[in-house]
Each structure stands twice: as C-alpha cells, then as structure tokens.
Design an enzyme around this catalytic site. Structure first.
Site, PDB file in Angstrom:
ATOM      1  N   ASP A 160       0.843  -1.185   0.000  1.00 33.51           N
ATOM      2  CA  ASP A 160       0.000   0.000   0.000  1.00 33.51           C
ATOM      3  C   ASP A 160       0.888   1.248   0.000  1.00 33.51           C
ATOM      4  OD1 ASP A 160      -2.251   1.821   0.703  1.00 33.51           O
ATOM      5  OD2 ASP A 160      -3.317  -0.037   1.097  1.00 33.51           O
ATOM      6  N   HIS A 179      -3.799   5.985   3.370  1.00 29.27           N
ATOM      7  CA  HIS A 179      -4.468   4.775   2.886  1.00 29.27           C
ATOM      8  C   HIS A 179      -3.842   3.504   3.470  1.00 29.27           C
ATOM      9  CE1 HIS A 179      -5.749   1.834  -0.258  1.00 29.27           C
ATOM     10  NE2 HIS A 179      -6.777   2.634  -0.430  1.00 29.27           N
ATOM     11  N   SER A 230     -11.221  -0.754  -0.946  1.00 29.99           N
ATOM     12  CA  SER A 230      -9.937  -0.714  -0.243  1.00 29.99           C
ATOM     13  C   SER A 230     -10.111  -1.004   1.233  1.00 29.99           C
ATOM     14  CB  SER A 230      -9.308   0.679  -0.349  1.00 29.99           C
ATOM     15  OG  SER A 230      -8.592   0.818  -1.538  1.00 29.99           O
TER      16      SER A 230
END
Ligand SMILES: *[C@@H]1O[C@H](CO)[C@@H](O)[C@H](O)[C@H]1NC(C)=O
Ligand SMILES: *[C@@H]1O[C@H](CO)[C@@H](O)[C@H](O)[C@H]1NC(C)=O
Ligand SMILES: *[C@@H]1O[C@H](CO)[C@@H](O)[C@H](O)[C@H]1NC(C)=O
Ligand SMILES: *[C@@H]1O[C@H](CO)[C@@H](O)[C@H](O)[C@H]1NC(C)=O
Ligand SMILES: *[C@@H]1O[C@H](CO)[C@@H](O)[C@H](O)[C@H]1NC(C)=O
Length: 766
Positions: A141, A214, A544
C-alpha cells in the site's frame, strides 16, 4: 487508490493513461518499463547465474538499458526501460516467455468487530488467536504511520522465528519504528522513479512512511491492535481494533503520489513472500487483462503456491456490470457493504421541507436561524459552476450563504474548500444521477452535508425558484443500529468476471463504507493538501477498506486452522456468508443501494462474511496449485502464459492427452454459461470434511425471472466418517432458451445437523 474518494476520478483516467517517457530518453524516446518473463530452465550453457543471462539477453537488444529489478521467485526475469522495438526484439528471443509493458495500478473501522459478531468473542471463536499470534499480514500500500497506537506491541511475544522481513530506514523513518506488532516496513520505488523521476521528498517520504493515510488505514483495519477512545473529530468514538488484533503487520510501500507501478508491486510481493507473510492484502488494482499480463495475478499465483492467502479489492467502479478487477480465481476478490452505523446531518429548507444527509463535520456550528441558500450554478459564471470547481464561485453571490454544490468531477471535500474560500457559510453536496442515493460521509472543512439525488433535485428547484431561499444544517452525530444493514455500496464493483466468466466474482462482500481506522499524521482527514486538521483515525470508504477486513479474517482462520490452504480459507468464508438479513427483516435478501432491490451473486458473490461461522464451516472446497494449472489449460493459455504464472507447480501442464474444463475448477460458487437457444452444463466438485462425521443432504435451485433452471445434483447425500475425507459430486444445469445476456440466480446448499455449506449460482445465456 481504491478508497472511494478523491482518487476515483484519477483511477478512471489512469488505467488508460500511457506512461510518459522520461526526459532523459532523448534518443530512445518511446521508453517505458517492461517486465520480462524468462523461462528459468532455458538458460543456455555458459552462464554462471541467471542474472548474467538476463544481462546478456538485455544487452543483445540495447547497449544502454539497465535492469531495474531482477525477480527470482514470483517470476523468473527482470524489468528494464526499453523502447517498443527493443521489447519486441526481446520477446522473439529463445528463453523469453513474455514481455509485458508495465501498468500503473491505483489504490482502490471501530464498529466492525461488533457488526461482524466478533466483539469480545475473538478469543473464544479463535482460541489460537488469543495468544500472541505468529500469523503475519503483509500489506502492499502507501506505507505506514508507525507511531499510531494501532501498532502498539504491548503483550506481543518475540517476532516469529523464521521471519526475514526488516524495517528499512529512509526519510523520516528509523529502523526503530518497527516493533513486535509492526514487524516489517519496506519501500519499493525503482520502477516508479524510472518512470516519474526522483520522489519529491518535500511531498512524500522516500521511506516506508505513509504520507497518504491509505496504507495506515488498511493495515490497521486488517490487524491493528485495540485502541480505546478512537474517533474522528468526535464521530464513531469507541475502541478501534483490526480484524486480527493479535496478528503481526508487515507493510510494503509500493504506491507513491503518482500511482503504484507494476514492477514495484511485483518486487514488493516477491519480497513479502520471501519475508514469510501468511496473508497478502492488496487494496489496489487496475488489471483487467489476461492473468499473465496482470502483475497482481502473476504475483498472487506464486504466493498461493506457497500457501499464502491473497485478498484484493474488487474496485470502486460499480454499480455497472462487469466493473471488477482482481478476478483471478487464486485471489479472494472483495466487494463492499455498509455497516449499521451512520452520521446523519439534517438539511431543513425555508419551505419547511427536511432532508437527511450525512456528514463528519465537526467545528463551529451554523446559526440556528435560517441561513441564505444558493445553488452554485446560480452563483458562478462558469458553465460547470454547479460543481463548485476551484475559483468558479462569485464571492458576492455566496458570502454568508449555504451553497448547494453538485457532486462529481472534483473531490467532495475540495468543494467545501472552494465554498469557504468564496466566503460561504456552509455547503450541501447533492448527488446527481451518477451517484443516485448513495451517501458517503465526509469530514467537511465547513458545515456541510451530503444528500442523495432526489433530495438534491428538490433543493435545486427550491434554490432556483424561491425569491429568498434559506436552509440550515443540523448535525446529529453518530447513530448505530441503522437498518437494513449491510446494504451493497453502489460503488462496489460488480461481476461478471470479464477475463473468465466461468468463475463468479466478486467472491464476497465485507464492510467498506465509513470505516474508522488509523491515519497518517502528514495529512488531514479529507486527504486534501489544504486541510490542516490532524487526526490519528479517519473514516473512509471503498473496497480498499473491505479487502483488509477479509485479510484480517483470513489471518484469524489461518491461526485457528494452520493446515488450511488459501482456497480452504476462502471456501470457509464464502460458504458461511449470509445473503439474507440475520434478523429476518427484508427477507428478499441483502439490498443493493444502487437499485433498492435485493443484490444478486454478481453483486455480492457468496454474500456477506460471517466470521463466527467461517471458523467451523463443516466442508470446504479445496483447490491445489495443480488444479489452478488445469484451469489455465482449460482457458487455453499456451505454455509461455502458463509458465509466466505457475512457477512451482510440477503439474502436468496442458497435456494433449487430457481434457480440461473450467467447470471442473473446485470453486465454492457456480457460474454457468448456456447458449441463447438453451442447453446444459455439468460441473464437478469435491468437498473435504473439516468438521465432525455426519451426513449432508443437498438442496439446489435456480431461476431466471420466473423460469426455473433445472439443477440436479448426483449424489444428493454425502456421508463423512472422519475429518479430511473427500467426496465428489456433479451438478447438471439445464434450461431452455433466453435472450443473450439474461441472468438467472440460485443456490446450492449442503446441510447437515451442524452445518450449512452454501454456494451461489449464476446462469448466463450468451
Ligand atoms: C530517528 O532517529 C534520530 C536519532 O535518534 C532522531 O533524531 C529522529 O527524530 C528519528 N526520526 C524519527 C522519524 O523517528
Ligand atoms: C428532520 O428530520 C429528522 C429525522 O427525520 C429529525 O430528527 C429532525 O429533527 C428534523 N429536523 C427538523 C428541523 O425538522
Ligand atoms: C461574472 O460575470 C459578470 C458579468 O459579466 C462580471 O461582472 C464578473 O466579474 C464575473 N465574475 C467572475 C468571478 O468571473
Ligand atoms: C438559477 O439557474 C437555473 C438554471 O440553472 C435557472 O433556471 C434559474 O432561473 C436561476 N435562478 C436564479 C434565481 O437566477
Ligand atoms: C499420451 O498418452 C500416451 C499413451 O498413454 C503416451 O504414450 C504419451 O506419452 C502421452 N502424451 C503426452 C503428451 O502426455
């Protein structure tokens, strides 16, 4: 980035975007990165090492190209910057299997443990997970913000023996950032920098540090330690905890400001596998081509061969059909549903009408008296003024007012900045037909509420027609117990699987809307550069977010059942998933926000995960690496294509003496294809008993509209006397003609006294 926010527009553009040649390439000016798959066994005599052979092969087409990475386990080969002509010349060489151009991929929770029935029960359901677990979840990520309490290692034993990962130093990141919880943090950017030039360290750290948020969010969702008193600006307060709070986390930063490049993703996956991860979580995607060209599918195949569970987001391109990615059968493909939690923000108009929107705004409230209201389309000279694009609002027309902005094109929270900069007092963000009634809560920078299309239309009419329109917004905080829940998020990408329609995808859904998890300290909750707020946690949405839920649950199952293969873990999650509301309400099945009607297996696969059942599924549909090779033969992949995917399998590769069928892949779901004129298809499956001895009886049915499809199962009873016993059965599907494109749906269920083992059925007339 596959969170459902600021980057969804970028995602849409990026897949098609060609990689711009670097300025350094004055002579060889159509340079791009290629991934060169070599046949390991074809190395000619005279080379001491494979690396020497690769260098020599590269030199034969270019005297200036250098190897970016060599790959030794997930694939055999290397990546390099080449011109198209050089790539073509290379592909013609003996020993070269495939030359794939690099692709750019894009990245696509306190209440989730309770919602999934895990609160306080994790230890009871998963006894081995109570002690410090040796299961490692690897997350590819944007990196990690290691100081967050979600990575606290209190109570953890030593790092698992055999772990080979490390904590790589770099900008703003010391090796001491890792501990017994966060046991690895690495970064991969050779491919990225070869395409985009050096990382700008004023914008992002050249290290595993997460400047985006994220990666911190996804890894803490999968396996974050429990953190009391977590919230975002007062919303969703409670204990934040990953799905597998006792598992270890290793992060691999492969995504940078300009995207995630496949050469880096492949190296990250290769290193993660070598480090010793048990689960790989990838909340990113973009590959919709053949599996041998899709780096995530290539890497995931080898990971699966080594027993590693790979979970990926399905994408945020829903609700249209055939919108998903990461559909390879050796990957677990995860769609998104809502929680039973909401953040209502009521908008009241001067005409007395009251509409409920959503918001995570926190701060100075609006006056309680009516506030002048204006539609942005009436306060701008721009033809796109209604969208509240930067600089498009006329300050005299919006000063002190609540501004109604249309959703779309620019980021939702960005619109609030635009309104605020022009002197507006508040914002109502109204959906258009593109988003319908789907609401996504945002941490707006000024008092703001997001409303659906219908409410938006009523407000547009009111604001444009009333001589003195007014409005107000009342923030109602966090509400739990919202029903129905879950509902399928409109953005969640849908099947069918365009690469191999015979494999139903997505596999299942998990929570992916308004999820609270840890966040980066470099950026505010809106993810926008001008947002100077900071929060240890953030609430965001996307597949996600649903993907790491499944990654964490897979870690729990791995610790409870150390001998289960990735396919067995997925089977357990799928066959125990629910498709109707557990409380018996809305008995037509889990609803889809996009349609307001019950979802189909093309939207939710096997259904919504139910971890307390998945730990004891009764039977599993197991699949070996050799079975997947048979599947590749069934879809007519040639020797080079099979070799590019399957590195370790010693299976008989596409023998002319055998017949192969997609219908023989031992998948826990059924995707049946019939000709428009009608016809029949036979599937074979084998179930393995992982529960107590017992007898299972089958029920199976399917229908298209009102027309039943004939489903007959042979045998219709399966008896097991011991654990590990396998039994096979066949299912014959048959139906008359239907217009091409028609779908029928159904279920096949094996039930015993103790277990229900359910599979979804999709029938498609072509
Ligand atoms: C890394 O270590 C150095 C020396 O101890 C320290 O000054 C610095 O603040 C540390 N950096 C981070 C990001 O922790
Ligand atoms: C608007 O509706 C919500 C729920 O329907 C209610 O809680 C709220 O008090 C209403 N507000 C006004 C000003 O009528
Ligand atoms: C909008 O148009 C009006 C009239 O043509 C003009 O006076 C004004 O300056 C324009 N405003 C902006 C922000 O462009
Ligand atoms: C606002 O714009 C709409 C069209 O976008 C128009 O029909 C309406 O008359 C305008 N209202 C005012 C008050 O300017
Ligand atoms: C096919 O089967 C025949 C007879 O069993 C055998 O001799 C031959 O080697 C096989 N061919 C392949 C490609 O496996």
């Amino acid at each position: 980035m596959w969170c459902h926010g600021k980057r969804s527009a970028i995602f849409a553009v990026a897949v098609a975007a060609a990689i711009v040649a670097s300025a350094a390439a004055a002579v060889r000016d159509d340079l791009r990165t290629y991934i060169v798959h070599m046949s390991h066994s074809a190395m000619p005599d005279g080379f001491a090492e494979h690396g020497d052979w690769y260098a020599s092969s590269l030199q034969s087409v270019s005297d200036s190209a250098a190897v970016l990475y060599t790959y030794d386990t997930l694939l055999h080969g290397y990546s390099a910057r080449l011109t198209r002509a050089e790539a073509e010349a290379l592909e013609a060489q003996p020993g070269v299997l495939l030359v794939n151009p690099e692709t750019r991929y894009e990245l696509h929770t306190t209440r989730t443990p309770e919602f999934l029935g895990l609160d306080g029960r994790t230890d009871a359901l998963f006894p081995q997970s109570g002690t410090a677990s040796d299961v490692v979840v690897g997350v590819l990520d944007t990196g990690v913000w290691p100081e967050r309490a979600s990575y606290d290692d209190a109570g953890f034993g030593p790092v698992p023996t055999g772990w080979k990962g490390k904590c790589e130093e770099g900008n703003d990141f010391n090796a001491s950032a890792c501990n017994k919880k966060l046991i690895g943090a690495r970064f991969f950017l050779t491919g990225y920098e070869a395409s985009k030039g050096p990382v700008d360290v004023s914008k992002e750290s050249r290290s595993p540090r997460d400047n985006d948020g994220h990666g911190t969010h996804t890894s803490s969702t999968a396996a974050g330690s429990a953190v009391r008193g977590a919230d975002l600006l007062g919303y969703a307060s409670g204990t934040a905890k990953g799905m597998a709070p006792r598992a270890r986390v290793a992060t691999y930063k492969v995504c940078w400001v300009g995207g995630c490049f496949s050469s880096d993703i492949l190296k990250g996956m290769e290193v993660a596998v070598a480090d010793g991860v048990d689960v790989l979580s990838l909340s990113l995607g973009g590959g919709t081509s053949d599996y041998y060209r899709d780096s995530i599918a290539v890497g995931a195949f080898s990971a699966m061969e080594k027993g590693i569970f790979v979970s990926c987001s399905a994408g945020n391109a829903g609700p249209g059909a055939a919108s998903l990615t990461n559909g390879a059968p050796w990957i677990t493909t995860v769609g998104a549903g809502t929680l039973d939690r909401d953040f209502p923000a009521h908008v009241t108009l001067g005409n007395g009408k009251n509409y409920t929107g959503v918001s995570l705004y926190s701060g100075k409230q609006l006056p309680t008296t009516p506030v002048p209201f204006v539609y942005a389309g009436n306060a701008s000279n721009s033809s796109m003024g209604a969208l509240c694009m930067t600089g498009s609002l006329i300050p005299e027309k919006v000063a002190g007012k609540i501004v109604l902005c249309d959703r779309g094109t620019n980021a939702r929270v960005q619109k609030g900045f635009v309104v605020k900069d022009a002197g507006g007092a508040g914002m109502v963000l109204a959906n258009t037909a593109a988003n319908g009634e789907e609401l996504v809560a945002d941490a707006h920078i000024l008092p703001g509420s997001g409303v659906g299309e219908k409410a938006g239309n009523a407000m547009r009419t009111y604001a444009s027609s009333d001589p003195n329109p007014t409005a107000n917004i009342v923030f109602a905080g966090t509400k739990v117990g919202i029903q129905p829940s879950p509902v399928v998020a409109a953005f969640s990408s849908r099947g069918p699987n365009t690469v191999t329609p015979g494999v139903l995808k997505p596999d299942l859904i998990a929570p992916g809307v308004n999820i609270l998890a840890a966040w980066s300290g470099s950026i505010g909750p809106s993810g926008i550069a001008g947002d100077n707020r900071r929060s240890s946690f953030n609430i965001i949405s996307g597949t996600s977010m649903s993907c790491p839920h499944v990654s964490g649950l897979a870690a729990l199952l791995r610790s409870a059942h150390q001998d289960w293969t990735p396919a067995a873990i997925r089977s357990a999650l799928m066959t125990t998933a629910y498709t109707v509301y557990p409380n018996g309400n809305y008995n037509n099945g889990i609803l889809d926000v996009a349609t307001g009607r019950p979802a189909t297996p093309l939207d939710i696969g096997a259904g919504h995960v139910d971890p307390s059942k998945a730990v004891d599924p009764g039977l599993v549909y197991d699949i070996t690496a050799a079975d997947y090779v048979d599947f590749l033969c069934a879809i007519n992949y040639g020797p080079a294509q099979v070799a590019a995917l399957a590195k370790h399998s010693t299976a008989d590769r596409c023998s002319a003496n055998r017949t192969y069928a997609v219908t023989a892949l031992n998948y826990p779901s059924f995707s049946v294809t019939l000709p428009a004129a009608g016809g029949a298809e036979k599937h074979t499956r084998t179930v393995t008993n992982v529960g107590q001895p017992g007898t299972y009886k089958v029920t199976a049915s399917a229908a298209a509209g009102g027309t039943p499809v004939s489903v007959s199962v042979e045998p219709s009873t399966l008896s097991f006397t011991k654990a590990g016993e396998k039994k096979s059965y066949t299912v014959s599907f048959a139906a008359g003609g239907k217009p091409s494109g028609t779908n029928g749906f159904g279920r096949l269920v094996w039930s015993s006294d103790h277990h229900v083992v359910a599979s979804p059925i999709v029938v498609t007339w072509t």
